[in-house]
Scaffold this active site. Structure first.
Site, PDB file in Angstrom:
ATOM      1  N   TYR A  18     -14.382  46.208  22.028  1.00 23.21           N
ATOM      2  CA  TYR A  18     -15.271  45.509  21.320  1.00 23.21           C
ATOM      3  C   TYR A  18     -15.610  46.129  19.331  1.00 23.21           C
ATOM      4  O   TYR A  18     -16.008  45.240  18.864  1.00 23.21           O
ATOM      5  CB  TYR A  18     -16.442  45.764  21.554  1.00 23.21           C
ATOM      6  CG  TYR A  18     -17.740  45.550  23.129  1.00 23.21           C
ATOM      7  CD1 TYR A  18     -17.047  44.710  23.909  1.00 23.21           C
ATOM      8  CD2 TYR A  18     -18.222  44.668  22.636  1.00 23.21           C
ATOM      9  CE1 TYR A  18     -17.458  44.878  25.070  1.00 23.21           C
ATOM     10  CE2 TYR A  18     -19.285  43.873  23.692  1.00 23.21           C
ATOM     11  CZ  TYR A  18     -18.327  43.934  24.377  1.00 23.21           C
ATOM     12  OH  TYR A  18     -18.921  42.734  25.849  1.00 23.21           O
TER      13      TYR A  18
ATOM     14  N   LYS B 213      -8.320  50.055  34.172  1.00 22.15           N
ATOM     15  CA  LYS B 213      -6.634  49.253  34.824  1.00 22.15           C
ATOM     16  C   LYS B 213      -5.685  50.206  34.513  1.00 22.15           C
ATOM     17  O   LYS B 213      -4.538  49.906  33.470  1.00 22.15           O
ATOM     18  CB  LYS B 213      -6.768  47.343  33.854  1.00 22.15           C
ATOM     19  CG  LYS B 213      -6.211  46.683  35.153  1.00 22.15           C
ATOM     20  CD  LYS B 213      -5.726  46.324  35.908  1.00 22.15           C
ATOM     21  CE  LYS B 213      -5.064  45.134  35.885  1.00 22.15           C
ATOM     22  NZ  LYS B 213      -5.659  44.696  37.290  1.00 22.15           N
TER      23      LYS B 213
ATOM     24  N   ASP C 218     -10.185  45.405  39.082  1.00 23.76           N
ATOM     25  CA  ASP C 218     -10.124  44.542  39.420  1.00 23.76           C
ATOM     26  C   ASP C 218     -11.132  44.258  40.963  1.00 23.76           C
ATOM     27  O   ASP C 218     -11.467  43.018  41.692  1.00 23.76           O
ATOM     28  CB  ASP C 218      -8.754  43.235  40.159  1.00 23.76           C
ATOM     29  CG  ASP C 218      -7.835  44.122  40.334  1.00 23.76           C
ATOM     30  OD1 ASP C 218      -7.925  45.302  39.730  1.00 23.76           O
ATOM     31  OD2 ASP C 218      -6.719  43.726  40.210  1.00 23.76           O
TER      32      ASP C 218
ATOM     33  N   ASP D 143     -19.495  45.856  30.615  1.00 26.95           N
ATOM     34  CA  ASP D 143     -19.601  44.431  30.701  1.00 26.95           C
ATOM     35  C   ASP D 143     -20.115  43.110  31.443  1.00 26.95           C
ATOM     36  O   ASP D 143     -20.336  42.790  32.096  1.00 26.95           O
ATOM     37  CB  ASP D 143     -19.279  43.827  28.841  1.00 26.95           C
ATOM     38  CG  ASP D 143     -19.917  42.506  28.725  1.00 26.95           C
ATOM     39  OD1 ASP D 143     -21.554  42.560  28.688  1.00 26.95           O
ATOM     40  OD2 ASP D 143     -19.585  41.455  28.528  1.00 26.95           O
TER      41      ASP D 143
ATOM     42  N   ASP E 251     -22.825  42.497  35.081  1.00 29.00           N
ATOM     43  CA  ASP E 251     -23.529  41.143  35.031  1.00 29.00           C
ATOM     44  C   ASP E 251     -23.398  40.866  36.646  1.00 29.00           C
ATOM     45  O   ASP E 251     -23.672  40.368  37.450  1.00 29.00           O
ATOM     46  CB  ASP E 251     -22.513  39.758  34.892  1.00 29.00           C
ATOM     47  CG  ASP E 251     -23.852  40.159  32.621  1.00 29.00           C
ATOM     48  OD1 ASP E 251     -23.955  40.744  32.639  1.00 29.00           O
ATOM     49  OD2 ASP E 251     -23.151  38.702  32.310  1.00 29.00           O
TER      50      ASP E 251
HETATM   51  C1  IPM Z   1     -24.454  43.318  26.900  1.00 27.75           C
HETATM   52  C2  IPM Z   1     -24.557  41.611  25.995  1.00 27.75           C
HETATM   53  C3  IPM Z   1     -23.662  41.865  24.919  1.00 27.75           C
HETATM   54  C4  IPM Z   1     -22.533  42.700  25.211  1.00 27.75           C
HETATM   55  C5  IPM Z   1     -23.599  40.335  24.351  1.00 27.75           C
HETATM   56  C6  IPM Z   1     -24.945  39.925  23.628  1.00 27.75           C
HETATM   57  C7  IPM Z   1     -22.811  41.440  22.981  1.00 27.75           C
HETATM   58  O1  IPM Z   1     -23.479  41.281  26.961  1.00 27.75           O
HETATM   59  O2  IPM Z   1     -25.317  43.827  26.042  1.00 27.75           O
HETATM   60  O3  IPM Z   1     -24.136  42.628  27.611  1.00 27.75           O
HETATM   61  O4  IPM Z   1     -21.745  41.846  25.371  1.00 27.75           O
HETATM   62  O5  IPM Z   1     -22.732  43.796  25.580  1.00 27.75           O
HETATM   63 MG    MG Z   2     -22.899  41.018  29.168  1.00 31.97          MG
END
Ligand code: IPM
Ligand code: MG
Length: 364
Positions: free
Chosen positions: A141, A191, A223, A247, A251
Site C-alpha cells: 500500500y 506467504k 492461500d 484486506d 472481506d
Molecule cells: C478497506 C478498503 C481500503 C483498503 C480501500 C478503500 C483503499 O478496501 O478498508 O479494506 O484497501 O484498505
Molecule cells: Mg478492503
C-alpha cells in the site's frame, strides 16, 4: 468523561450511517453521564470536490486534535476514473498513515439471529468469533517505487512490498495482547514459501511469540487460510497478517457474518490520547455503496458497532461499549433487519429506523 470525536462522514452512504452512529453515541453518553464534543471534516470524494485534495491539511489537523475519529466511507463512480490524479482512497490511506494507525482490528462475529443470512451452511458459521488484526501502514500500500511508466505497447507498472522488523513486531505484539483477552490463539498468515517479506514476517512473529508463552501461535499460508476460512472458520481466534493479505481475507471473513453491513473496524496506533488510551479511527468495513446512497436504506449497524469499538479502545469505556453491542444484539434477536440482511417475510427497517431501534434498546 468528555469524548472529543472528529467525524469524517465521507461519500455515498457514509453520511447516513455516521449520523446514526453519532445518535447512538450521544444517547449512550447521556445515559452514562458523558459529554460528546463533535467536529467534522472532509475526506475522500467530497474533499476532492471542495478542495481538490482527498485529504485536506485541515482534516489531518482536526483528526490529530481528537481523541478518536469516526469515519463513514469514501469513494464512488464520480471519482473512480483510473487515470484521475487524485482518488478518494488516497484520503483514507493518507489519514491512516498520518495518524500512525498501524493496526486494523476487524472482529468477525456471527450473531445467532443472523446465521441464516450467511451464504454458508449454518453448521459452518455458528459460533464464529474471530479478530483479524491487519497491518495497515506498510507493505504494498505504501511501498516505493510504485507506479506506471512507458507507452503502449511497452507500458510497465511496479508495486513494492517492504516490511521492517519493527513494523512486524509491533503488529504481532498487538495481536498477542489482544489474544490474551480472548481465546489465546494467534494465527500468523503469510506467504513464506514465496515472499521474502513473509519469511521475515514469520521469523519476527515467532520471536514475539516467545514473549507470550501463554498464547498459542500457528503459521498458515495465505492461500490455505482463504480456504480454511470458509471450511472451518470457528478454528480461528486472532488472525494477524500484513496489509494486502488482511484486506483480502477480511472481506472474505465478512461474508461469514452474512453482510458487510454488520462489520465494524478499529484502526489503532501507538499514540496515547489524554484519557490514557490509544487514539483510533473507527469505521465500518463496507464501502460507500453508491447504488443505495441517499435512499435511507443502508444498514447502520457496522458503524454503530464501530462506535462501540471506539468506546472500548479509545476511551476504555467497557460497560458502555457492551451496552451498544447488547442493544444491537437485541435489535437483531427482536427480528429487526435492514435490507442487506433481511429474509423473506421480514419487515425491513431503514437506516434511521434501525438507529432508533438501537437507541431504544440501550440500557443503563
Ligand atoms: C478497506 C478498503 C481500503 C483498503 C480501500 C478503500 C483503499 O478496501 O478498508 O479494506 O484497501 O484498505
Ligand atoms: Mg478492503
Amino acid at each position: 468523561m468528555n469524548l472529543k470525536i472528529t467525524v469524517l462522514a465521507g461519500d455515498g452512504i457514509g453520511p447516513e450511517v455516521t449520523t446514526q452512529g453519532v445518535r447512538v453515541l450521544q444517547a449512550l453518553a447521556t445515559k452514562y453521564g458523558h459529554t460528546v464534543k463533535l467536529d467534522d471534516a472532509l475526506l475522500g470524494g467530497c474533499a476532492i470536490d471542495a478542495t481538490g485534495e482527498a485529504l485536506p491539511a485541515e482534516t489531518t489537523v482536526k483528526c490529530a486534535a481528537a481523541d478518536a475519529v469516526l469515519l463513514g466511507a469514501v469513494g464512488g463512480p464520480k471519482w473512480s476514473d483510473p487515470r484521475a490524479k487524485v482518488r478518494p482512497e488516497q484520503g483514507l490511506l493518507g489519514i491512516r498513515k498520518a495518524l500512525g494507525l498501524f493496526a486494523n482490528l476487524r472482529p468477525v462475529k456471527v450473531y445467532d439471529a443472523l446465521i441464516g443470512a450467511s451464504t454458508l451452511k449454518p453448521e459452518v458459521v455458528r459460533g464464529v468469533d474471530m479478530l483479524i488484526v491487519r497491518e495497515l501502514t506498510g507493505g504494498a500500500y505504501f511501498g516505493v517505487p510504485q507506479g506506471k511508466s512507458g507507452e503502449r505497447p511497452n507500458r510497465q507498472a511496479v508495486d513494492t512490498t517492504p516490511y521492517s522488523e519493527a513494523e512486524i513486531a509491533r503488529l504481532m505484539r498487538m495481536a498477542f495482547e489482544l489474544a490474551r483477552g480472548r481465546r489465546s490463539k494467534v494465527t500468523s498468515v503469510d506467504k513464506a514459501n514465496v515472499l521474502a517479506t513473509s519469511r521475515l514476517w514469520r521469523e519476527v512473529a515467532h520471536e514475539v511469540a516467545a514473549e507470550y508463552p501463554d498464547v498459542q501461535i500457528e503459521d498458515v499460508l495465505v492461500d490455505a487460510c482463504s480456504m480454511y476460512l470458509i471450511r472451518t472458520p470457528t478454528s480461528y481466534d486472532v488472525i494477524a497478517t500484513e496489509n494486502l493479505f488482511g484486506d483480502i481475507l477480511s472481506d472474505e471473513a465478512a461474508m461469514l457474518a452474512g453482510s458487510m453491513g454488520m462489520l465494524p473496524s478499529a484502526s489503532l496506533g501507538e499514540y496515547i490520547n489524554r484519557h490514557g488510551f490509544r487514539r483510533g479511527l473507527y469505521e465500518p468495513i463496507h464501502g460507500s455503496a453508491p447504488d443505495i446512497a441517499g435512499k435511507g436504506i443502508a444498514n447502520p449497524l457496522a458503524t454503530i458497532l464501530s462506535c462501540a469499538l471506539m468506546l472500548r479502545w479509545s476511551f476504555g469505556l467497557t460497560a458502555e461499549a457492551d451496552a451498544i453491542e447488547r442493544a444491537v444484539e437485541r435489535a437483531l434477536s427482536d427480528g429487526l433487519r435492514c435490507k442487506d440482511i433481511a429474509s423473506a417475510g421480514i419487515t425491513v427497517l431503514g437506516t434511521q429506523e434501525m438507529g432508533t431501534a438501537v437507541v431504544e434498546r440501550l440500557e443503563n
